[in-house]
Design a protein around this motif. Structure first.
Motif, mmCIF file in Angstrom:
data_model
loop_
_atom_site.group_PDB
_atom_site.id
_atom_site.type_symbol
_atom_site.label_atom_id
_atom_site.label_comp_id
_atom_site.label_asym_id
_atom_site.label_seq_id
_atom_site.Cartn_x
_atom_site.Cartn_y
_atom_site.Cartn_z
ATOM 1 N N ALA A 1 6.852 5.117 -10.250
ATOM 2 C CA ALA A 1 8.415 4.993 -10.438
ATOM 3 C C ALA A 1 9.214 3.564 -10.883
ATOM 4 O O ALA A 1 9.774 3.375 -11.687
ATOM 5 C CB ALA A 1 9.175 5.587 -9.128
ATOM 6 N N ALA A 2 8.653 2.500 -9.917
ATOM 7 C CA ALA A 2 8.936 1.309 -9.934
ATOM 8 C C ALA A 2 8.547 0.671 -11.500
ATOM 9 O O ALA A 2 9.281 -0.086 -12.159
ATOM 10 C CB ALA A 2 8.409 0.368 -8.956
ATOM 11 N N MET A 3 7.662 1.132 -11.935
ATOM 12 C CA MET A 3 7.065 0.722 -13.211
ATOM 13 C C MET A 3 7.956 1.292 -14.204
ATOM 14 O O MET A 3 8.421 0.374 -15.147
ATOM 15 C CB MET A 3 5.748 1.315 -13.675
ATOM 16 N N GLN A 4 8.684 2.534 -14.043
ATOM 17 C CA GLN A 4 9.407 2.976 -15.070
ATOM 18 C C GLN A 4 10.589 2.281 -15.211
ATOM 19 O O GLN A 4 11.604 2.126 -16.247
ATOM 20 C CB GLN A 4 9.778 4.640 -14.633
ATOM 21 N N ASP A 5 11.037 1.511 -14.168
ATOM 22 C CA ASP A 5 12.374 0.556 -14.179
ATOM 23 C C ASP A 5 11.827 -0.961 -14.700
ATOM 24 O O ASP A 5 12.567 -1.748 -14.835
ATOM 25 C CB ASP A 5 12.799 0.268 -12.551
ATOM 26 N N GLY A 6 10.829 -0.876 -15.326
ATOM 27 C CA GLY A 6 10.453 -2.303 -15.969
ATOM 28 C C GLY A 6 9.760 -3.194 -15.111
ATOM 29 O O GLY A 6 9.313 -4.415 -15.388
ATOM 30 N N ASN A 7 9.132 -2.760 -13.752
ATOM 31 C CA ASN A 7 8.659 -3.701 -12.906
ATOM 32 C C ASN A 7 7.096 -3.780 -13.380
ATOM 33 O O ASN A 7 6.354 -2.617 -13.964
ATOM 34 C CB ASN A 7 8.720 -3.536 -11.513
ATOM 35 N N TYR A 8 6.522 -4.935 -12.828
ATOM 36 C CA TYR A 8 5.108 -4.873 -12.650
ATOM 37 C C TYR A 8 4.734 -4.589 -11.152
ATOM 38 O O TYR A 8 5.393 -4.514 -10.399
ATOM 39 C CB TYR A 8 4.493 -6.219 -12.848
ATOM 40 N N ILE A 9 3.511 -3.585 -11.422
ATOM 41 C CA ILE A 9 3.374 -2.975 -9.882
ATOM 42 C C ILE A 9 1.696 -3.370 -9.456
ATOM 43 O O ILE A 9 0.814 -3.248 -10.391
ATOM 44 C CB ILE A 9 3.590 -1.740 -9.910
ATOM 45 N N GLN A 10 1.531 -3.137 -8.330
ATOM 46 C CA GLN A 10 0.113 -2.917 -7.917
ATOM 47 C C GLN A 10 0.048 -1.639 -6.697
ATOM 48 O O GLN A 10 1.173 -1.748 -5.916
ATOM 49 C CB GLN A 10 -0.428 -3.769 -7.249
ATOM 50 N N ALA A 11 -0.867 -0.956 -6.613
ATOM 51 C CA ALA A 11 -0.948 0.111 -5.479
ATOM 52 C C ALA A 11 -2.405 0.009 -5.117
ATOM 53 O O ALA A 11 -3.225 0.260 -6.089
ATOM 54 C CB ALA A 11 -0.227 1.498 -5.930
ATOM 55 N N PHE A 12 -2.704 -0.085 -3.818
ATOM 56 C CA PHE A 12 -4.008 -0.047 -3.407
ATOM 57 C C PHE A 12 -4.079 0.555 -1.927
ATOM 58 O O PHE A 12 -3.227 0.465 -1.059
ATOM 59 C CB PHE A 12 -4.838 -1.304 -3.668
ATOM 60 N N PRO A 13 -5.170 1.188 -1.550
ATOM 61 C CA PRO A 13 -5.338 1.547 -0.260
ATOM 62 C C PRO A 13 -5.986 0.539 0.660
ATOM 63 O O PRO A 13 -6.497 -0.288 0.116
ATOM 64 C CB PRO A 13 -6.457 2.717 -0.382
ATOM 65 N N GLU A 14 -5.968 0.669 2.038
ATOM 66 C CA GLU A 14 -6.693 -0.263 2.885
ATOM 67 C C GLU A 14 -7.986 -0.112 2.450
ATOM 68 O O GLU A 14 -8.581 0.858 2.050
ATOM 69 C CB GLU A 14 -6.530 0.190 4.075
ATOM 70 N N PHE A 15 -8.940 -1.424 2.463
ATOM 71 C CA PHE A 15 -10.177 -1.216 1.949
ATOM 72 C C PHE A 15 -11.312 -0.900 2.871
ATOM 73 O O PHE A 15 -11.384 -1.253 4.011
ATOM 74 C CB PHE A 15 -10.440 -2.736 1.577
ATOM 75 N N GLY A 16 -11.798 0.271 2.454
ATOM 76 C CA GLY A 16 -12.998 0.810 3.476
ATOM 77 C C GLY A 16 -12.870 2.216 3.510
ATOM 78 O O GLY A 16 -12.458 2.938 2.790
ATOM 79 N N PRO A 17 -13.969 2.621 4.043
ATOM 80 C CA PRO A 17 -14.079 4.168 4.152
ATOM 81 C C PRO A 17 -13.086 5.036 4.797
ATOM 82 O O PRO A 17 -12.629 4.325 5.863
ATOM 83 C CB PRO A 17 -15.647 4.468 5.196
ATOM 84 N N GLU A 18 -12.940 6.082 4.386
ATOM 85 C CA GLU A 18 -11.638 6.952 4.979
ATOM 86 C C GLU A 18 -12.182 8.065 5.775
ATOM 87 O O GLU A 18 -13.054 8.820 5.080
ATOM 88 C CB GLU A 18 -10.826 7.229 3.816
ATOM 89 N N ARG A 19 -11.726 8.442 6.725
ATOM 90 C CA ARG A 19 -11.982 9.702 7.317
ATOM 91 C C ARG A 19 -10.831 10.390 7.633
ATOM 92 O O ARG A 19 -9.972 9.927 7.961
ATOM 93 C CB ARG A 19 -12.901 9.208 8.852
#
Ligand SMILES: Cc1ncc(C[n+]2csc(CCOP(=O)(O)OP(=O)(O)O)c2C)c(N)n1
Ligand code: SF4
Ligand SMILES: [Mg+2]
Lengths: 187, 302, 391
Positions: A26-44
């Motif tokens: 959504a923020a990208m659509q406003d012309g922003n640069y973005i990153q999204a990422f999960p916590e790094f590691g196996p997920e249970r």
């Protein structure tokens, strides 16, 4: 550079990563640069997890983890006792918690003195989607509280993101969830 | 009341598996059968994460984490060294691997180990996909299942090939003992584990271990689902001792449940159409009839 | 078209945009999403390709090599243990002169088990005859896959290439990625048409025994020649890609604010973007620092390093891997490249971010502060931020 860092807390299987991505899109659509990422590691399934969103009007040239978020969103109230959700969050930050309890009670419980908002996102999701998935409701609340993205762009991003994965009905239910959460969270 | 399950606990509380994990039950029961004088080797799989993160562990037996494709070779090494050191007597060496680590990447090392005749016990817990990496198909994934690499999509690309029959592959190696077991029948599983412990030579156990995360069913249904797998004859319980077949959980025709009851409980089968369901039904009936005939022709003398 | 893609998804789109005809791959954390995304694109009818869901990485690479010998454009992806298991077949791919393109997610090697960022896996393959790219952003992943096929399929090169991206820092980080139009990429790439192939109309054998007095050394020498051609091809293709699509990455060695720099940081992978941010901070404080990003490790950018070395006082080399009993490969090879120069800059080495330990702006600043201290005569590589048992 006005870099905004958001941390999302929830449990594996609750759509935490999806929320972090949706808000970024959504923020990208406003012309922003973005990153999204999960916590790094196996997920249970059911285990506490985090995800992150970075939003910036200029290109983001950093690939390290987030330590001092500006905003924290808690999707699952059962985490409050066991996970330090305010870690690294300054008193000039924003905390949003999915809980039927009121903000004062949570503020006392966490000893957090910054801006704190609560909403019963699970209840909203049950009413609209029919399942206790609080991720889109929390994203909707964040739209209002943060003022970082417009509601129109949030709607557009939601449609785009779920178009392929969900039925049309489910997409509309999620949009309804976001709208309701937006209305219900009081600023 | 007489206890049917040994009290001993060699898998402690505090493991890291998902809620309702069948594989967690499977290990607990297996160790009750094998006992404390056991050395284990575990390759990459959910069970490489379940015991806990360093320095914690829920395991009360010595354990070596091994590379994904090496379980058969690793337990061969452990067993040979125990013999070299005169310490083999009374010690059970067990390799514990998932279906991917057994039927796919590890089948070469497994075949080598059992063919050489090492005194090792190899146990495969089968959750019918690569779960640790997030639900990709393995050769143990049954026909019709959704996984992330058989994602159905608009072209109905569910898993198209049948499940590999690993027990028959082991039987073809002419080993002293091969069996199936299920977390829904712990007494049967433990009895088979005790039997393996007492046999000198390579033994193989194939455990049915439902996975709520990968199969998309509520975590509290694990045992019910496992029981249904046996009651539908999808996963029959039997053992093959020196080539002789014995069905250990007999399913009478009139008690046999329809595969649909089983398929309907799981999200991974939700896209199947009538034709696919019928072909699953036919396949299960065929395999069950074949097993009955094997027992009839190559059973233990009455 | 602008999409939000993780490094893994970018790799899957890259394979699709390059129209890989045969894909053979095996899942492993944190690469899994590449395999899954490809499966999704196929299941939805968007990507027409033969996808072999093999039973191991060794088979993944073996299948790619044979498919490539038939004349198909091939793609695979792996990480860490999977790459190590492929090792035999990596040599086989370059020896067979098959232009396989592979994405590797840089992950630490076991034991102990670790799924986090570390470049030991790919550095350990440096002698396999593969071209090695290291990417810094999700955008660069897509662009480099396109460039890699062009370079690899060049008849004077005909070698395989691996592109590495750091575990999680890139593989799982979603960023904005601009995908060029398919028709333009088709025109840029063309199709793969090898002169010799497994072909019933023209029967040939590939890889038969070669005696010491026959042609074995010459076959090996030809691989080295291919690598030498690759230096030129990588630079040229990167420039051409830039003129067509507006993005290029400095060829083999990507220089950032080096013009007037006294000190230049040498590094590869996702940490380079964090280094850019650190450089901005340090520059605003008057420290004249720049970066030389190793975008291509094989062939090694020897000439580019020699050119750079003329004007800088010191190089600070960061390795996210370590050759036990020696030092980090980047540190060794940078020094080796500069050895023939009579006037060499001071070169210091740091091992950093091993096993996925985070590299922040602060980490980079403290390394620079450390390396700006007067020469203590210590030339050994320093391990950054090791914990002690009391902690
Ligand atoms: C050589 C190698 N390739 C791939 C992997 C990644 N990997 C780890 S566990 C796993 C799947 C394991 O599946 P399975 O054996 O069925 O056990 P489960 O996780 O389902 O319990 C994979 C592919 C690895 N660790 N090593
Ligand atoms: S993914 Fe399945 S097998 Fe793995 S720990 Fe969770 S429930 Fe158990
Ligand atoms: Mg499995």
């Amino acid at each position: 550079m006005d870099l905004i860092e958001i941390r999302w807390h929830g449990r594996g299987g609750q759509g935490v990563v999806t929320a972090s991505e949706l808000f970024a899109e959504a923020a990208m659509q406003d012309g922003n640069y973005i990153q999204a990422f999960p916590e790094f590691g196996p997920e249970r399934m059911g285990a506490p997890i985090k995800a992150f969103t970075r939003i910036c009007p200029t290109p983001i040239t950093i690939h390290s983890q987030v330590y001092t978020p500006n905003i924290v969103v808690v999707l699952d109230p059962t985490l409050l006792g066991s996970v330090d959700v305010t870690q690294g969050l300054g008193t000039d930050g924003i905390l949003i918690v999915n809980t039927p309890k009121d903000a004062k009670e949570i503020a006392t419980m966490l000893g957090y003195a910054g801006r704190l908002y609560t909403l019963d996102a699970t209840k909203i999701a049950l009413e609209t989607i029919g399942r206790p998935v609080a991720n889109t409701a929390c994203a909707g609340a964040l739209v209002k509280v943060s003022g970082l993205v417009s509601m129109d762009n949030m709607m557009a991003a939601t449609k785009e993101k779920f178009r392929e994965k969900l039925s049309e009905k489910a997409v509309l239910a999620n949009i309804e969830t976001i709208r309701k959460a937006y209305e219900e969270v009081s600023v | 009341m007489k206890k049917t399950i040994p009290d001993i606990e060699l898998m402690e509380r505090g493991h890291q598996a998902c809620l309702g994990c069948g594989a967690a039950h499977a290990m607990r029961y297996l160790l009750k059968g094998l006992g404390p004088k056991t050395i284990a080797a575990i390759p990459a799989c959910c069970w490489a994460v379940i015991p806990g993160v360093y320095p914690y562990s829920c395991m009360d037996v010595p354990l070596q984490y091994v590379a994904f494709e090496t379980t058969g070779a690793s337990i061969s090494g452990i067993e040979a060294a125990l013999r070299a050191k005169g310490k083999k007597e009374g010690t059970t060496v067990v390799g514990w691997a998932g279906d991917g680590g057994t039927l796919d990447i590890g089948i070469q090392a497994l075949s080598g180990a059992v063919e050489r005749g090492h005194d090792v016990k190899y146990v495969c817990y089968d959750n019918e996909a690569y779960m640790n990496t997030g639900i990709q198909r393995s050769s143990a994934t049954p026909f019709g299942a959704w996984t992330t690499t058989t994602p159905v999509g608009t072209t109905k690309a569910w898993k198209l090939s049948p499940k590999k029959n690993i027990v028959e592959i082991m039987v073809a190696h002419d080993i002293p003992y091969a069996c199936t077991a299920s977390v829904a029948y712990p007494e049967d599983l433990i009895k088979k584990a005790q039997k393996m412990k007492d046999i000198t030579g390579p033994c193989f156990m194939h455990i049915y271990a439902p996975c709520p995360t990968g199969w998309k069913y509520p975590p509290e249904k694990t045992i019910e689902l496992a029981r249904l797998a046996t009651d539908t004859c999808i996963f029959p319980l039997y053992e093959v001792t020196n080539g002789k077949y014995r069905i250990t959980k007999r399913i009478k025709d009139e008690k046999k449940k329809d595969v649909l009851d089983y398929l309907r409980m799981q999200g991974r089968f939700k896209s199947l159409d009538e034709g696919a369901i019928q072909s699953i039904r036919d396949h299960v009936d065929f395999e069950w009839a074949r097993l009955l005939r094997k027992e009839e022709c190559f059973g233990e003398e009455q | 078209m602008k999409l939000v893609l993780s490094g893994n998804e970018a790799a899957a789109y890259g394979a699709m945009l390059a129209r890989a005809e045969v894909i053979s791959a095996y899942p492993i954390t944190p690469q899994t999403k590449i395999v899954e995304k490809i499966a999704d694109l196929i299941a939805d009818g968007r990507f027409k390709t033969e996808f072999i869901k093999v039973e191991s990485e060794h088979s993944a690479m073996a299948a790619c090599i044979s498919a490539s010998l038939v004349g198909a454009r091939t793609f695979t992806a792996t990480s860490s243990q999977g790459l190590l298991l492929m090792h035999e077949m990596l040599h086989w791919a370059s020896g067979s002169r098959t232009p396989v393109v592979m994405v590797n997610i840089n992950r630490a090697v076991a034991p102990p088990w670790s799924v986090w960022a570390d470049q030991t896996d790919s550095i350990a393959q440096r002698d396999t005859g593969w071209i090695q790219y290291y990417c810094e952003s999700c955008q660069e992943v897509v662009d480099t896959i396109m460039q890699a096929y062009r370079v690899c399929e060049d008849p004077r090169v005909l070698l395989p290439a691996m592109l590495s991206e750091d575990a999680f820092f890139l593989s799982h980080t979603s960023e904005i990625v601009d995908l060029p139009p398919q028709e333009e990429l088709d025109a840029f790439l063309g199709t793969y048409e090898p002169d010799v192939r497994l072909d019933i109309d023209n029967p040939r054998s590939f890889g038969s025994l070669s005696m010491p007095h026959q042609w074995y050394p010459e076959f090996r020498y030809k691989i080295q020649e291919g690598m030498e051609h690759a230096v030129e091809a990588i630079e040229r293709v990167d420039r051409e890609y830039g003129s067509l699509f507006g993005r290029s990455y400095g060829g083999l060695l990507d220089l950032y604010r080096c013009e007037d720099a006294d000190t230049v940081i040498v590094a590869a992978g996702s940490m380079c973007s964090t280094i850019r941010a650190a450089i901005e901070e340090l520059r605003s404080e008057g420290v004249k620092v720049g970066m030389a990003r190793i975008r291509v490790f094989r062939p090694f950018p020897t000439e580019a390093f020699r050119a750079l070395a003329k004007d800088v006082r010191s190089l600070v080399v960061l390795d996210r891997s370590f050759s036990m009993g020696s030092e980090g490969a980047f540190f060794s090879e940078v020094k080796a490249a500069l050895y023939p120069l009579s006037d060499r800059p001071d070169v210091r080495g740091f091992a950093v971010g091993i096993g996925g330990r985070d590299i922040t702006i602060e980490t980079i600043r403290s390394i620079i502060t450390d390396s700006l201290r007067p020469d203590t005569g210590i030339t050994a590589q320093k391990w950054v931020g090791l914990r002690r048992c009391e902690e």
